[in-house]
Scaffold this motif. Sequence first.
Motif, PDB file in Angstrom:
ATOM      1  N   ALA A 100      30.259  34.426  39.845  1.00 30.57           N
ATOM      2  CA  ALA A 100      29.205  33.497  39.416  1.00 30.57           C
ATOM      3  C   ALA A 100      28.131  33.360  40.490  1.00 30.57           C
ATOM      4  N   LEU A 101      28.541  33.322  41.745  1.00 27.43           N
ATOM      5  CA  LEU A 101      27.583  33.235  42.851  1.00 27.43           C
ATOM      6  C   LEU A 101      26.776  34.520  42.969  1.00 27.43           C
ATOM      7  N   VAL A 102      27.439  35.662  42.832  1.00 25.62           N
ATOM      8  CA  VAL A 102      26.743  36.950  42.920  1.00 25.62           C
ATOM      9  C   VAL A 102      25.732  37.083  41.785  1.00 25.62           C
ATOM     10  N   ALA A 103      26.117  36.695  40.573  1.00 25.90           N
ATOM     11  CA  ALA A 103      25.192  36.765  39.434  1.00 25.90           C
ATOM     12  C   ALA A 103      23.976  35.870  39.664  1.00 25.90           C
ATOM     13  N   GLY A 104      24.202  34.675  40.201  1.00 25.79           N
ATOM     14  CA  GLY A 104      23.085  33.779  40.512  1.00 25.79           C
ATOM     15  C   GLY A 104      22.162  34.366  41.560  1.00 25.79           C
ATOM     16  N   CYS A 105      22.723  35.028  42.557  1.00 28.41           N
ATOM     17  CA  CYS A 105      21.913  35.672  43.594  1.00 28.41           C
ATOM     18  C   CYS A 105      21.101  36.830  43.025  1.00 28.41           C
ATOM     19  N   ILE A 106      21.693  37.587  42.115  1.00 24.29           N
ATOM     20  CA  ILE A 106      20.970  38.695  41.480  1.00 24.29           C
ATOM     21  C   ILE A 106      19.786  38.158  40.685  1.00 24.29           C
ATOM     22  N   ARG A 107      20.024  37.100  39.902  1.00 20.19           N
ATOM     23  CA  ARG A 107      18.924  36.499  39.127  1.00 20.19           C
ATOM     24  C   ARG A 107      17.811  35.985  40.044  1.00 20.19           C
ATOM     25  N   ARG A 108      18.192  35.317  41.130  1.00 16.64           N
ATOM     26  CA  ARG A 108      17.212  34.772  42.078  1.00 16.64           C
ATOM     27  C   ARG A 108      16.408  35.898  42.719  1.00 16.64           C
ATOM     28  N   ALA A 109      17.067  37.001  43.101  1.00 13.10           N
ATOM     29  CA  ALA A 109      16.370  38.121  43.725  1.00 13.10           C
ATOM     30  C   ALA A 109      15.381  38.770  42.759  1.00 13.10           C
ATOM     31  N   ILE A 110      15.767  38.901  41.496  1.00 12.65           N
ATOM     32  CA  ILE A 110      14.858  39.483  40.504  1.00 12.65           C
ATOM     33  C   ILE A 110      13.643  38.578  40.321  1.00 12.65           C
ATOM     34  N   GLU A 111      13.854  37.258  40.320  1.00 12.40           N
ATOM     35  CA  GLU A 111      12.727  36.312  40.235  1.00 12.40           C
ATOM     36  C   GLU A 111      11.787  36.463  41.425  1.00 12.40           C
ATOM     37  N   GLN A 112      12.341  36.798  42.603  1.00 12.49           N
ATOM     38  CA  GLN A 112      11.536  36.920  43.811  1.00 12.49           C
ATOM     39  C   GLN A 112      10.947  38.315  44.007  1.00 12.49           C
ATOM     40  N   GLY A 113      11.159  39.215  43.039  1.00 19.29           N
ATOM     41  CA  GLY A 113      10.494  40.507  43.089  1.00 19.29           C
ATOM     42  C   GLY A 113      11.367  41.716  43.370  1.00 19.29           C
ATOM     43  N   TRP A 114      12.679  41.561  43.388  1.00 15.88           N
ATOM     44  CA  TRP A 114      13.564  42.713  43.597  1.00 15.88           C
ATOM     45  C   TRP A 114      13.576  43.556  42.342  1.00 15.88           C
ATOM     46  N   ASN A 115      13.275  44.845  42.477  1.00 15.66           N
ATOM     47  CA  ASN A 115      13.346  45.786  41.373  1.00 15.66           C
ATOM     48  C   ASN A 115      14.496  46.743  41.684  1.00 15.66           C
ATOM     49  N   PRO A 116      15.688  46.550  41.055  1.00 13.52           N
ATOM     50  CA  PRO A 116      16.856  47.347  41.415  1.00 13.52           C
ATOM     51  C   PRO A 116      16.744  48.834  41.088  1.00 13.52           C
ATOM     52  N   GLY A 117      15.818  49.223  40.230  1.00 14.89           N
ATOM     53  CA  GLY A 117      15.668  50.630  39.875  1.00 14.89           C
ATOM     54  C   GLY A 117      14.685  51.372  40.755  1.00 14.89           C
ATOM     55  N   GLN A 118      13.906  50.651  41.517  1.00  7.74           N
ATOM     56  CA  GLN A 118      12.887  51.255  42.363  1.00  7.74           C
ATOM     57  C   GLN A 118      13.494  51.701  43.691  1.00  7.74           C
ATOM     58  N   PRO A 119      13.248  52.928  44.137  1.00 10.14           N
ATOM     59  CA  PRO A 119      13.761  53.343  45.447  1.00 10.14           C
ATOM     60  C   PRO A 119      12.997  52.635  46.566  1.00 10.14           C
TER      61      PRO A 119
END
Length: 143
Positions: free
Chosen positions: A74-93
Motif C-alpha cells: 500500500a505504501l509502495v503504490a502510494g509512492c508510485i502514484r505520488r511520483a507520477i503526479e510529480q512527473g515521473w514517466n516510468p516508460g521514458q529512459p
Amino acid sequence: MAMPKKGSRPISVEGTAFRWRIRHKAGRRQGDIWSPLTVTVERAEEPGRVLVVSLPCARADNPLGERTIAVRPALVAGCIRRAIEQGWNPGQPGAAFALTVTEDDLAVLLGEPPQYLIPFLWGMIPEGGSIKDLPRCTEIRSR
C-alpha cells in the motif's frame, strides 16, 4: 539504470505492472551511518526510468537502533502514484527519479499514522512499547 529482478516484488498500480525492491544488504554508506530507507521501483514490462523512494526512517538492520517501518505494498503504490503526479514517466529512459517522502507524507500515503518499529537485540519493539512486546522464545540449553 536497471533494477535487479532478483528479490523484487510485483505490484499493479492504475493497470500498470511494476516491480519494487529493497536491497537485501545495506550499502557501504547505508550501513556505516544513518541514511534513509530506500525503495526502488520500475515498470515490469519495458522498464525505463527507475524510481528511487527515500523514506524518513532507517533500515531494519541499522547499527544505531533508529526506528524503522515495515514497507508494505500500500505504501509502495502510494509512492508510485505520488511520483507520477510529480512527473515521473516510468516508460521514458533516463536517470533515476528521486522521490523523498516526509513523515507527514507517510500518514497521507498510508491512510493512517505510520507504525514505527525499533530494532532490539532479539527482535523489533513497536514504538512506545516495551520488552514485554517481544515475541516469546524458547531457551535452548545443552544437557
